[in-house]
Design an enzyme around this catalytic site. Sequence first.
Site, PDB file in Angstrom:
ATOM      1  CB  CYS A 137      11.083  -0.788   3.030  1.00 36.49           C
ATOM      2  SG  CYS A 137      11.448  -0.461   1.305  1.00 36.49           S
ATOM      3  CG  PHE A 176      -0.216   0.238   2.534  1.00 37.28           C
ATOM      4  CD1 PHE A 176       0.113   1.516   2.979  1.00 37.28           C
ATOM      5  CD2 PHE A 176       0.145  -0.844   3.331  1.00 37.28           C
ATOM      6  CE1 PHE A 176       0.785   1.708   4.183  1.00 37.28           C
ATOM      7  CE2 PHE A 176       0.819  -0.660   4.526  1.00 37.28           C
ATOM      8  CZ  PHE A 176       1.146   0.619   4.955  1.00 37.28           C
ATOM      9  CD  GLU A 211       9.142  -2.639   8.439  1.00 38.38           C
ATOM     10  OE1 GLU A 211       9.556  -1.971   7.483  1.00 38.38           O
ATOM     11  OE2 GLU A 211       8.616  -3.760   8.312  1.00 38.38           O
TER      12      GLU A 211
END
EC number: 1.2.1.27
Length: 487
Positions: free
Chosen positions: A286, A154, A386
């Site tokens: 990321c 997304f 994360e």
Amino acid sequence: MTVQTAQIVKNYIGGEWVESISTKMEAVYNPATGEVIAQVPLSTKGDVEQAVLAANEAFKSWSKTAVPKRARILFKYQQLLVDNWEELAKLITIENGKSYNEAYGEVLRGIECVEFAAGAPTLMMGKQLPDIATGIESGMYRYPIGVIGGITPFNFPMMVPCWMFPLAIACGNTFVLKPSERTPLLAARLAELAEEAGLPKGVLNIVNGAHDVVNGLLEHKLVKAISFVGSQPVAEYVYKKGTENLKRVQALAGAKNHSIVLNDANLELATKQIISAAFGSAGERCMAASVVTVEEEIADQLVERLVEEANKIVIGNGLDEDVFLGPVIRDNHKERTIGYIDSGVEQGATLVRDGREDTAVKGAGYFVGPTIFDHVTKEMKIWQDEIFAPVLSIVRVKSLDEAIEIANESRFANGACIYTDSGASVRQFRETIESGMLGVNVGVPAPMAFFPFSGWKDSFYGDLHANGTDGVEFYTRKKMLTSRWEK
């Protein structure tokens, strides 16, 4: 179909917009307002079957299409993306939430990927050696491999699909794309423009959905390769299941990117770069900077500067002027992020800027303000996991050696940055840091499309990375021809 006003998003199979076999739907939200903007089908393996068969049929002619003709279609596609960039950027902001300026940047990166793909025929050329022995010559030729499956996230609804299918089809393959069910509208618009550019029916197909579509692609015998970008657990699953089914797989996963700030760093530059890298796209990327390791002598100065700049960030709807920080993607992700902030406090980190207290957090939409923790240690969850949100952890260290040692203990290894004016420090950093993409005085060292996106450790599963010559290698197979010609 006009995707901006679509009530139900359709699949794109064999050049036609078709309803899913499934009657199950999931709402697509504008994360800045919480409003439902569309319904996306949770398609079945039956839908995947239709798309794969259409792609396989199209492969018979597309793989034989002259390489320059494939390139010309992509050049036209690139121009259509340029002509429609404002619409594309707005659509990204509406369904993803990132600011309009960041969405515009994503559109540009997507266009760059298509430009690279249009030039890929140059990289597809083989190699020859005329005399491997007396009167004998050998040559290597590249060929497409067949139907490719692409599974995209997304957070970059345009750039990541544009990493995948343009290069794959430039190499002569056909493609079945499963976009994130949270951001399906942009993918649909990409398909519309590809059709307008002259891409033949069945070369690009889109199947919307979730787990069933992923498994359908991973299990189908006609799908020869899978390209994936997403979270670490799913990336590992995709890699294992895909390779078990004898497919090529590249699976780009999670990250916990470290930025090292040394005593000789330009603190004004470092602050600006870290703020942008940590809080841009709401930290949902990321390559986000999520940990800063800073030498103790300058730590107080850096923390003060970071908090000061974070306080200036405008939070809100990405379509509003001057907004830098938009919402996270969904309410459950907002609650997950707040849970991590709570855990940081409970585990003893010093919360120097609390994003839970920003005004926007208390209104409509899924907002979390920029959050900064100081005195973080590697035993804390906020260092280990994360978070994928605007949360920055600061670790104080005594030396570059210690900073590198701490960074290398992370199981993730997408990117790492260093802020310094010392060539010797840069060399030590380059040679000893265990990470695939490095930056020197650069906050987000994401490479251009002609270089590979090269994560390490649990940030990547596979052998050939996305983009660059790695991408061409991934989407092609080789034939060797050895010939004897005697007088």
